[in-house]
Design a protein around this motif. Structure first.
Motif, PDB file in Angstrom:
ATOM      1  N   ILE A   5       0.847  -1.187   0.000  1.00 21.64           N
ATOM      2  CA  ILE A   5       0.000   0.000   0.000  1.00 21.64           C
ATOM      3  C   ILE A   5       0.886   1.241   0.000  1.00 21.64           C
ATOM      4  CG2 ILE A   5      -1.770   1.265   1.285  1.00 21.64           C
ATOM      5  CD1 ILE A   5      -2.616  -1.416   2.489  1.00 21.64           C
ATOM      6  N   SER A   6       0.645   2.141  -0.959  1.00 23.52           N
ATOM      7  CA  SER A   6       1.522   3.306  -1.111  1.00 23.52           C
ATOM      8  C   SER A   6       1.060   4.520  -0.327  1.00 23.52           C
ATOM      9  CB  SER A   6       1.643   3.670  -2.596  1.00 23.52           C
ATOM     10  OG  SER A   6       0.366   3.974  -3.125  1.00 23.52           O
ATOM     11  N   VAL A   7      -0.243   4.549   0.050  1.00 26.92           N
ATOM     12  CA  VAL A   7      -0.767   5.697   0.788  1.00 26.92           C
ATOM     13  C   VAL A   7      -1.495   5.213   2.036  1.00 26.92           C
ATOM     14  CG1 VAL A   7      -1.021   7.121  -1.270  1.00 26.92           C
ATOM     15  CG2 VAL A   7      -2.916   5.677  -0.536  1.00 26.92           C
ATOM     16  N   SER A   8      -1.597   6.055   3.020  1.00 27.32           N
ATOM     17  CA  SER A   8      -2.349   5.708   4.231  1.00 27.32           C
ATOM     18  C   SER A   8      -3.816   5.501   3.869  1.00 27.32           C
ATOM     19  CB  SER A   8      -2.230   6.822   5.272  1.00 27.32           C
ATOM     20  OG  SER A   8      -0.893   6.984   5.668  1.00 27.32           O
ATOM     21  N   THR A   9      -4.414   4.472   4.415  1.00 30.18           N
ATOM     22  CA  THR A   9      -5.798   4.177   4.067  1.00 30.18           C
ATOM     23  C   THR A   9      -6.476   3.361   5.152  1.00 30.18           C
ATOM     24  OG1 THR A   9      -7.220   3.230   2.342  1.00 30.18           O
ATOM     25  CG2 THR A   9      -5.227   2.025   2.858  1.00 30.18           C
ATOM     26  N   GLU A  10      -7.795   3.484   5.181  1.00 30.40           N
ATOM     27  CA  GLU A  10      -8.604   2.628   6.046  1.00 30.40           C
ATOM     28  C   GLU A  10      -8.984   1.391   5.255  1.00 30.40           C
ATOM     29  OE1 GLU A  10     -12.448   4.036   8.118  1.00 30.40           O
ATOM     30  OE2 GLU A  10     -13.078   2.641   6.559  1.00 30.40           O
ATOM     31  N   GLN A  11      -8.902   0.221   5.894  1.00 25.95           N
ATOM     32  CA  GLN A  11      -9.269  -1.012   5.215  1.00 25.95           C
ATOM     33  C   GLN A  11     -10.183  -1.849   6.101  1.00 25.95           C
ATOM     34  OE1 GLN A  11      -6.517  -2.409   1.791  1.00 25.95           O
ATOM     35  NE2 GLN A  11      -5.687  -3.136   3.719  1.00 25.95           N
ATOM     36  N   ALA A  12     -11.028  -2.619   5.448  1.00 24.79           N
ATOM     37  CA  ALA A  12     -11.892  -3.557   6.167  1.00 24.79           C
ATOM     38  C   ALA A  12     -11.301  -4.956   6.057  1.00 24.79           C
ATOM     39  CB  ALA A  12     -13.293  -3.537   5.580  1.00 24.79           C
ATOM     40  N   ARG A 202     -17.026  11.979   4.535  1.00 24.34           N
ATOM     41  CA  ARG A 202     -17.959  12.635   3.616  1.00 24.34           C
ATOM     42  C   ARG A 202     -17.335  12.781   2.227  1.00 24.34           C
ATOM     43  NH1 ARG A 202     -18.084  17.610   6.511  1.00 24.34           N
ATOM     44  NH2 ARG A 202     -19.236  18.502   4.770  1.00 24.34           N
ATOM     45  N   LEU A 203     -16.048  13.073   2.155  1.00 21.73           N
ATOM     46  CA  LEU A 203     -15.366  13.161   0.863  1.00 21.73           C
ATOM     47  C   LEU A 203     -15.371  11.808   0.162  1.00 21.73           C
ATOM     48  CD1 LEU A 203     -12.356  15.469   1.787  1.00 21.73           C
ATOM     49  CD2 LEU A 203     -14.166  16.022   0.141  1.00 21.73           C
ATOM     50  N   ASN A 204     -15.154  10.747   0.926  1.00 18.62           N
ATOM     51  CA  ASN A 204     -15.192   9.414   0.335  1.00 18.62           C
ATOM     52  C   ASN A 204     -16.598   9.053  -0.145  1.00 18.62           C
ATOM     53  OD1 ASN A 204     -12.635   7.482   0.514  1.00 18.62           O
ATOM     54  ND2 ASN A 204     -12.490   8.978   2.175  1.00 18.62           N
ATOM     55  N   GLY A 205     -17.598   9.469   0.631  1.00 19.35           N
ATOM     56  CA  GLY A 205     -18.968   9.242   0.198  1.00 19.35           C
ATOM     57  C   GLY A 205     -19.285   9.982  -1.091  1.00 19.35           C
ATOM     58  N   ALA A 206     -18.802  11.209  -1.197  1.00 15.05           N
ATOM     59  CA  ALA A 206     -19.017  11.988  -2.418  1.00 15.05           C
ATOM     60  C   ALA A 206     -18.316  11.326  -3.604  1.00 15.05           C
ATOM     61  CB  ALA A 206     -18.504  13.413  -2.227  1.00 15.05           C
ATOM     62  N   SER A 233     -15.838  25.782  -4.150  1.00 15.99           N
ATOM     63  CA  SER A 233     -14.382  25.822  -4.334  1.00 15.99           C
ATOM     64  C   SER A 233     -13.666  25.121  -3.181  1.00 15.99           C
ATOM     65  CB  SER A 233     -13.893  27.268  -4.480  1.00 15.99           C
ATOM     66  OG  SER A 233     -14.192  28.021  -3.319  1.00 15.99           O
ATOM     67  N   ARG A 234     -14.197  25.246  -1.969  1.00 19.40           N
ATOM     68  CA  ARG A 234     -13.590  24.567  -0.828  1.00 19.40           C
ATOM     69  C   ARG A 234     -13.720  23.050  -0.968  1.00 19.40           C
ATOM     70  NH1 ARG A 234     -15.768  26.959   4.483  1.00 19.40           N
ATOM     71  NH2 ARG A 234     -14.867  28.807   3.478  1.00 19.40           N
ATOM     72  N   PHE A 235     -14.883  22.600  -1.433  1.00 18.80           N
ATOM     73  CA  PHE A 235     -15.081  21.176  -1.659  1.00 18.80           C
ATOM     74  C   PHE A 235     -14.111  20.665  -2.717  1.00 18.80           C
ATOM     75  CE2 PHE A 235     -17.223  18.107  -4.574  1.00 18.80           C
ATOM     76  CZ  PHE A 235     -17.145  16.989  -3.750  1.00 18.80           C
ATOM     77  N   ALA A 236     -13.990  21.382  -3.813  1.00 22.99           N
ATOM     78  CA  ALA A 236     -13.111  20.952  -4.904  1.00 22.99           C
ATOM     79  C   ALA A 236     -11.658  20.887  -4.434  1.00 22.99           C
ATOM     80  CB  ALA A 236     -13.248  21.900  -6.091  1.00 22.99           C
ATOM     81  N   PHE A 237     -11.249  21.876  -3.621  1.00 26.96           N
ATOM     82  CA  PHE A 237      -9.874  21.894  -3.116  1.00 26.96           C
ATOM     83  C   PHE A 237      -9.609  20.685  -2.202  1.00 26.96           C
ATOM     84  CE2 PHE A 237      -6.919  23.026   0.301  1.00 26.96           C
ATOM     85  CZ  PHE A 237      -5.773  23.290  -0.445  1.00 26.96           C
ATOM     86  N   ARG A 238     -10.529  20.442  -1.262  1.00 28.06           N
ATOM     87  CA  ARG A 238     -10.358  19.305  -0.349  1.00 28.06           C
ATOM     88  C   ARG A 238     -10.376  17.982  -1.110  1.00 28.06           C
ATOM     89  NH1 ARG A 238     -14.533  21.063   4.525  1.00 28.06           N
ATOM     90  NH2 ARG A 238     -13.099  22.428   5.671  1.00 28.06           N
ATOM     91  N   TYR A 239     -11.264  17.896  -2.082  1.00 31.23           N
ATOM     92  CA  TYR A 239     -11.391  16.672  -2.865  1.00 31.23           C
ATOM     93  C   TYR A 239     -10.098  16.389  -3.634  1.00 31.23           C
ATOM     94  CZ  TYR A 239     -13.554  13.153  -5.876  1.00 31.23           C
ATOM     95  OH  TYR A 239     -13.856  11.981  -6.533  1.00 31.23           O
ATOM     96  N   ARG A 240      -9.577  17.396  -4.289  1.00 29.72           N
ATOM     97  CA  ARG A 240      -8.359  17.203  -5.071  1.00 29.72           C
ATOM     98  C   ARG A 240      -7.165  16.900  -4.169  1.00 29.72           C
ATOM     99  NH1 ARG A 240      -6.156  21.059 -10.011  1.00 29.72           N
ATOM    100  NH2 ARG A 240      -4.454  19.663 -10.643  1.00 29.72           N
ATOM    101  N   SER A 241      -7.114  17.513  -3.009  1.00 31.01           N
ATOM    102  CA  SER A 241      -6.016  17.251  -2.076  1.00 31.01           C
ATOM    103  C   SER A 241      -5.999  15.799  -1.626  1.00 31.01           C
ATOM    104  CB  SER A 241      -6.132  18.164  -0.851  1.00 31.01           C
ATOM    105  OG  SER A 241      -6.002  19.519  -1.218  1.00 31.01           O
ATOM    106  N   LEU A 242      -7.199  15.208  -1.495  1.00 29.17           N
ATOM    107  CA  LEU A 242      -7.292  13.837  -1.015  1.00 29.17           C
ATOM    108  C   LEU A 242      -7.136  12.815  -2.129  1.00 29.17           C
ATOM    109  CD1 LEU A 242      -7.818  11.976   1.405  1.00 29.17           C
ATOM    110  CD2 LEU A 242     -10.267  12.195   0.957  1.00 29.17           C
ATOM    111  N   PHE A 243      -7.747  13.079  -3.292  1.00 27.50           N
ATOM    112  CA  PHE A 243      -7.798  12.062  -4.345  1.00 27.50           C
ATOM    113  C   PHE A 243      -6.919  12.355  -5.557  1.00 27.50           C
ATOM    114  CE2 PHE A 243     -12.052  11.807  -2.284  1.00 27.50           C
ATOM    115  CZ  PHE A 243     -11.879  10.563  -1.698  1.00 27.50           C
TER     116      PHE A 243
END
Length: 253
Positions: A5-12, A202-206, A233-243
């Protein structure tokens, strides 16, 4: 199975009922397979790992083997939930052996029936890991298991569907847990403050809904609002930062 795994992530993690998981996790830091369950070493056996959640660090390299529980341990273990720490040197040797089997499985051809080879391998693997299990040390179930239960309820409630934007107070009411316990459980289990975790979920849900919208077109702004993001614009910034891409790029595929 072996997973890097190359990035930190939650897994089940959800092992079949009646199984034991051997794990080898050669990362010499404070990483955990399932939060709150730190093995003293990097290898061991996990019992009753059904519907568990873990947080994997960047650079993780994980090897896991599923074994029938009744093949390697007696009745005393069947109703208990705990980790069993395996001695590192023989566990590392067996892990290397398993990796060689994984590699050979995709390359080697056999002059005889493959099912016969599989039967022999299953017996040999079970025998070796039964012996390793007998040399291992039981670790008691950590108290943080209760925090995991609360975290999972919160996570499932959010992903059930964005019928309304979720807040700390609304989740507290829905789950019947005080806001204090909700915050404390999230922090102790994930090491991430609750408000930050809510944003990540919430970002993952989106993102999930944006991926679905490729087949059933919807507007990005509608999906963002469904998940409680009212500032575009705040949503787009957070989304791009994460994904690493914009919401519109996700929608276009």
């Amino acid at each position: 199975m072996r997973e890097t795994i190359s990035v930190s992530t939650e897994q089940a993690f959800s092992a079949p009922e009646g199984s034991v998981i051997f794990y080898y996790y050669p990362k010499l830091d404070e990483s955990e397979l399932a939060c709150g369950e730190k093995a003293l070493g990097v290898s061991g056996f996990a019992l009753n790992w059904t519907n568990r959640i873990g947080f994997m660090d960047a650079g993780s390299d994980l090897l896991m083997l599923v074994l029938r529980r009744d093949a390697i341990c007696d009745e005393d273990y069947k109703s208990k939930a705990h980790l069993v720490e395996a001695p590192l040197e023989p566990a590392a040797f067996l892990a290397d052996w398993l990796l060689s089997l994984l590699k050979a499985a995709s390359q080697q051809t056999y002059p005889y029936a493959r099912e016969n080879v599989d039967d022999v391998l299953a017996d040999v693997i079970t025998d070796r890991f039964e012996f390793l299990f007998q040399k291992s040390v039981v670790c008691e179930t950590p108290q943080i298991a209760e925090a995991e239960k609360i975290y999972k309820k919160m996570r499932d409630r959010i992903f059930d569907g964005p019928d309304r934007p979720h807040t700390v107070r609304s989740l507290s009411r829905d789950l019947g847990v005080s806001a204090f316990d909700l915050r404390a459980s999230c922090q102790s289990f994930s090491q991430i403050p609750l408000e930050r975790m809510l944003t990540l979920l919430r970002l993952n849900g989106a993102r999930r809904d944006l991926l679905r919208a490729r087949c059933a077109p919807r507007k990005v702004s509608d999906i963002a609002m469904d998940w409680g993001f009212f500032h575009w614009s705040r949503f787009a910034f957070r989304y791009r930062s994460l994904f690493g891409e914009t919401p519109s790029e996700t929608l276009r595929g």
